[in-house]
Scaffold this active site. Structure first.
Site, PDB file in Angstrom:
ATOM      1  N   ARG A 117     -34.906  57.039-129.193  1.00  0.00           N
ATOM      2  CA  ARG A 117     -33.394  57.035-129.520  1.00  0.00           C
ATOM      3  C   ARG A 117     -32.823  58.509-129.015  1.00  0.00           C
ATOM      4  NH1 ARG A 117     -32.344  58.329-135.670  1.00  0.00           N
ATOM      5  NH2 ARG A 117     -33.066  56.060-135.974  1.00  0.00           N
ATOM      6  N   LYS A 157     -26.857  63.006-129.483  1.00  0.00           N
ATOM      7  CA  LYS A 157     -26.257  64.295-129.030  1.00  0.00           C
ATOM      8  C   LYS A 157     -26.948  65.592-129.954  1.00  0.00           C
ATOM      9  CE  LYS A 157     -21.787  63.035-127.080  1.00  0.00           C
ATOM     10  NZ  LYS A 157     -20.367  63.336-126.904  1.00  0.00           N
ATOM     11  N   GLY A 158     -27.167  65.226-131.278  1.00  0.00           N
ATOM     12  CA  GLY A 158     -27.707  66.169-132.042  1.00  0.00           C
ATOM     13  C   GLY A 158     -26.624  66.657-133.109  1.00  0.00           C
ATOM     14  N   GLN A 203     -32.696  64.915-129.123  1.00  0.00           N
ATOM     15  CA  GLN A 203     -31.221  65.393-129.340  1.00  0.00           C
ATOM     16  C   GLN A 203     -30.798  66.196-127.962  1.00  0.00           C
ATOM     17  OE1 GLN A 203     -33.182  67.703-132.410  1.00  0.00           O
ATOM     18  NE2 GLN A 203     -31.646  67.022-134.064  1.00  0.00           N
ATOM     19  N   ASP A 243     -36.457  60.581-137.617  1.00  0.00           N
ATOM     20  CA  ASP A 243     -35.404  60.974-137.161  1.00  0.00           C
ATOM     21  C   ASP A 243     -35.622  62.680-136.542  1.00  0.00           C
ATOM     22  OD1 ASP A 243     -33.727  59.113-138.166  1.00  0.00           O
ATOM     23  OD2 ASP A 243     -32.850  59.952-139.751  1.00  0.00           O
ATOM     24  N   THR A 270     -24.888  56.662-129.789  1.00  0.00           N
ATOM     25  CA  THR A 270     -23.617  57.524-129.371  1.00  0.00           C
ATOM     26  C   THR A 270     -22.296  56.586-129.897  1.00  0.00           C
ATOM     27  OG1 THR A 270     -22.455  58.948-128.198  1.00  0.00           O
ATOM     28  CG2 THR A 270     -23.579  56.958-127.141  1.00  0.00           C
TER      29      THR A 270
END
Ligand SMILES: Cc1cc2nc3c(=O)[nH]c(=O)nc-3n(C[C@H](O)[C@H](O)[C@H](O)COP(=O)(O)OP(=O)(O)OC[C@H]3O[C@@H](n4cnc5c(N)ncnc54)[C@H](O)[C@@H]3O)c2cc1C
Length: 306
Positions: free
Chosen positions: A182, A185-186, A161, A132, A224
């Site tokens: 992956r 957007k963050g 991100q 992540d 998203t």
């Protein structure tokens, strides 16, 4: 407008105590989090898999400043991977790991060693893992550890991100043969020098990153819930001649579940990010910050006494 104050309030220890102990919190948590145990996680995974969805599981916990806790988190992943394999849910389910939960803030080497143990266990049961992305102060360290671990585990997933100004350059560097990336957007409150601040700028950055990843030889994971970006990924993939097995959509557990099933029924690969564990506070606050409607739901639940 609410996002920044909620993310700032989330770091206030008094608010954390209030939210963590309020009886109504559990009701909200249940919507986004699979439960506290590995068995809860396996149960949710089984149900999602029955609907044709794949899963990535996150053992909740972050910002560990204690070696013992970093090790306990690592062990929790090993137990989870064992349970998933025993239930016949690998490789349908993989795991998502936050390096801060396995010791990144204490010592990069400790985090790398713990992440390596998790990667070995994932490989043993025939599945994968993804690292992540956390706040921008950790990006260089995370990408350094990713590069290092990918020498032995080339399937290890990266996360970019789109809100970060560096995102497009990171996508270019990561768009290599077989590279699982992956794009999200963050979720963190970031300063202006590091990140775009307006929604329009973040969305434009996401679109640029998507174009780089879909045109490259890697495996893009389009994370998203934004209908415009899901549609854009679909259009771009078609224009570039990328088959439906050449990328996947990713959504969070409890967010737009109908869309998750609709995409899968339309023949897309869809992965649901499922968190579980007792340390749900930081995760829940980021979900609330994203959507004012969730805050209303949350406040109503907090007001409930049972
Ligand atoms: C699988 C996955 C993994 C992630 N991993 C990371 C990570 O490693 N690091 C990180 O920083 N962030 C991560 N995130 C979080 C991400 O960065 C965003 O904070 C989060 O996904 C919200 O952004 P969004 O793209 O959905 O768009 P938003 O701008 O939040 O929403 C765009 C639009 O989507 C629709 N929408 C959104 N939520 C809902 C809802 N609940 N119901 C109905 N419609 C909705 C609405 O139309 C909304 O206008 C991840 C997200 C996903 C899905």
């Amino acid at each position: 407008v609410l996002r920044t104050p909620i993310l700032a309030a989330a770091r206030n220890p008094r608010i954390q105590r209030l939210v963590s102990t309020a009886p109504g919190s559990r009701q909200v948590v249940r919507r986004f989090v699979a439960g506290e145990s590995a068995d809860d996680a396996v149960g949710v995974t089984r149900r999602l898999a029955a609907d044709g969805l794949t899963v990535t599981l996150d053992h909740l916990g972050e910002d560990t400043t204690d070696v013992g806790r970093a090790e306990a988190t690592t062990k929790a992943y090993l137990r989870l991977l064992e349970c998933l394999a025993a239930a016949g849910l690998t490789p349908v389910a993989e795991v998502s790991v936050k390096l801060s939960a396995v010791g990144q803030a204490l010592d990069e080497t400790l985090a790398r060693d713990n992440a390596r143990v998790i990667c070995e266990a994932a490989q043993e049961v025939g599945t994968t893992a993804t690292l992540d992305a956390e706040d921008h102060t950790t990006t260089d360290s995370t990408l350094r550890l990713l590069t290092d671990l990918r020498r032995d585990f080339p399937w290890l997933g990266a996360v970019v991100q789109a809100c970060l100004r560096r995102a497009e350059a990171d996508c270019r560097a990561l768009a290599t043969q077989g590279s699982r990336v992956r794009l999200c957007k963050g979720a963190y409150a970031e300063p202006e020098q590091a990140a775009f601040q307006s929604r329009a700028e973040v969305d434009a950055s996401y679109a640029r990153c998507l174009a780089v990843l879909l045109a490259g030889p890697g495996y893009p994971m389009v994370a998203t819930h934004d209908p415009a970006l899901v549609a854009l990924a679909d259009r771009l993939a078609r224009r570039l001649g990328r088959g439906r097995d050449g990328y996947e959509y990713q959504l969070l557990h409890g967010v737009r579940p109908d869309e998750q099933r609709r995409l899968a029924a339309a023949g897309h690969r869809v992965r649901v990010y499922v968190p579980y564990g007792a340390e749900w506070y930081g995760y829940l606050m980021r979900r609330l910050a994203e959507r004012p409607a969730n805050v209303g739901f949350f406040l109503r639940a907090l007001a409930t006494r049972s």
